[in-house]
Enzyme design. Structure first.
Site, PDB file in Angstrom:
ATOM      1  N   ARG A 185       0.818  -1.213   0.000  1.00 58.64           N
ATOM      2  CA  ARG A 185       0.000   0.000   0.000  1.00 58.64           C
ATOM      3  C   ARG A 185       0.852   1.263   0.000  1.00 58.64           C
ATOM      4  NH1 ARG A 185      -2.253  -3.721   2.913  1.00 58.64           N
ATOM      5  NH2 ARG A 185      -1.289  -2.953   4.801  1.00 58.64           N
ATOM      6  N   GLU A 216       5.633  -8.609  14.796  1.00 60.08           N
ATOM      7  CA  GLU A 216       5.017  -8.895  16.091  1.00 60.08           C
ATOM      8  C   GLU A 216       5.129 -10.394  16.390  1.00 60.08           C
ATOM      9  OE1 GLU A 216       1.178  -7.060  15.963  1.00 60.08           O
ATOM     10  OE2 GLU A 216       1.039  -7.231  18.152  1.00 60.08           O
TER      11      GLU A 216
HETATM   12  P1  AMP Z   1       4.719  -2.356  11.300  1.00 59.76           P
HETATM   13  O1  AMP Z   1       6.026  -2.855  10.751  1.00 59.76           O
HETATM   14  O2  AMP Z   1       4.293  -3.137  12.487  1.00 59.76           O
HETATM   15  O3  AMP Z   1       4.759  -0.867  11.576  1.00 59.76           O
HETATM   16  O4  AMP Z   1       3.604  -2.585  10.206  1.00 59.76           O
HETATM   17  C1  AMP Z   1       3.997  -3.058   8.990  1.00 59.76           C
HETATM   18  C2  AMP Z   1       3.012  -2.946   7.865  1.00 59.76           C
HETATM   19  O5  AMP Z   1       1.833  -3.634   8.174  1.00 59.76           O
HETATM   20  C3  AMP Z   1       2.679  -1.555   7.444  1.00 59.76           C
HETATM   21  O6  AMP Z   1       3.241  -1.419   6.147  1.00 59.76           O
HETATM   22  C4  AMP Z   1       1.177  -1.517   7.397  1.00 59.76           C
HETATM   23  O7  AMP Z   1       0.760  -1.311   6.072  1.00 59.76           O
HETATM   24  C5  AMP Z   1       0.724  -2.880   7.832  1.00 59.76           C
HETATM   25  N1  AMP Z   1      -0.168  -2.891   8.991  1.00 59.76           N
HETATM   26  C6  AMP Z   1       0.162  -3.258  10.253  1.00 59.76           C
HETATM   27  N2  AMP Z   1      -0.907  -3.224  11.052  1.00 59.76           N
HETATM   28  C7  AMP Z   1      -1.939  -2.806  10.283  1.00 59.76           C
HETATM   29  C8  AMP Z   1      -3.331  -2.556  10.515  1.00 59.76           C
HETATM   30  N3  AMP Z   1      -3.890  -2.732  11.736  1.00 59.76           N
HETATM   31  N4  AMP Z   1      -4.082  -2.143   9.494  1.00 59.76           N
HETATM   32  C9  AMP Z   1      -3.545  -1.960   8.270  1.00 59.76           C
HETATM   33  N5  AMP Z   1      -2.256  -2.190   7.987  1.00 59.76           N
HETATM   34  C10 AMP Z   1      -1.456  -2.599   8.974  1.00 59.76           C
END
Ligand code: AMP
Length: 184
Positions: free
Chosen positions: A72, A109
């Site tokens: 995205r 996570e």
């Molecule tokens: P992070 O590395 O945990 O910051 O998240 C990684 C990716 O996961 C980001 O590129 C977001 O597009 C996607 N992402 C994580 N959590 C969500 C969520 N609750 N809703 C939509 N996209 C998420």
């Protein structure tokens, strides 16, 4: 509205508009996750245009290229790069980029992931803006910043549509200039 230049709105009005458009999808892609679906923002011509303009604005004239994170991040990153008059560097999941790549492994996570960038995508001293849709733990952005820096680039900032404040990505991304439209 059908065609034409979408009307510009102020920051607060844009936040309000985008807040109503972002859709919570409970239980996607797994039962314990509420997914922030940005597709209604993309579908709204005025909201999409104003969001892209807002994401790009602080970095005008100050970046050489935009690094966009699969998938995205591509959708927002490409028009942001166009607005800034720069090129675009895709940062992708393993095995998607065709030429020689450099990789960065990082913790999710649950589990681990790796992202890749073409080794010739940025050069020493290039000033780069990173674009993604949602900041959760911040792990993906941190890994992206890391691979860019290993290539000699300067990470000027991060532009994102939304951050999930409870996941404290901001803490991990200390030192990066974060430009985020919504914090929820
Ligand atoms: P992070 O590395 O945990 O910051 O998240 C990684 C990716 O996961 C980001 O590129 C977001 O597009 C996607 N992402 C994580 N959590 C969500 C969520 N609750 N809703 C939509 N996209 C998420």
């Amino acid at each position: 509205m059908s065609g034409g230049t979408p009307e510009r709105v102020g920051d607060d009005a844009l936040r309000e508009r985008v807040t109503t458009l972002v859709r919570d999808v409970v239980g996607f892609p797994q039962p314990d996750v509420t997914f922030k679906d940005i597709t209604p923002v993309l579908a709204d011509a005025a909201a999409f245009a104003d969001t892209v303009a807002w994401l790009a604005a602080p970095f005008a004239g100050n970046v050489d290229t935009v690094a966009a994170i699969e998938a995205r991040g591509f959708i927002l990153g490409a028009p942001v790069a166009y607005a800034l008059g720069t090129g675009l560097v895709p940062v992708r999941k393993v095995g998607k980029l065709p030429a020689a790549t450099m990789a960065e492994a990082y913790l999710l996570e649950y589990g681990e992931a790796t992202l890749e960038m073409h080794i010739d995508a940025v050069g020493p001293g290039d000033r780069v803006l990173i674009v993604d849709d949602v900041i959760a733990t911040g792990g993906t952005l941190l890994a992206t910043a890391s691979v860019l820096r290993r290539a000699g680039a300067v990470v000027v900032g991060v532009a994102a549509l939304l951050e999930l404040a409870a996941m404290r990505g901001r803490d991990r991304l200390e030192g990066l200039d974060l430009h985020v439209l919504l914090s929820v």
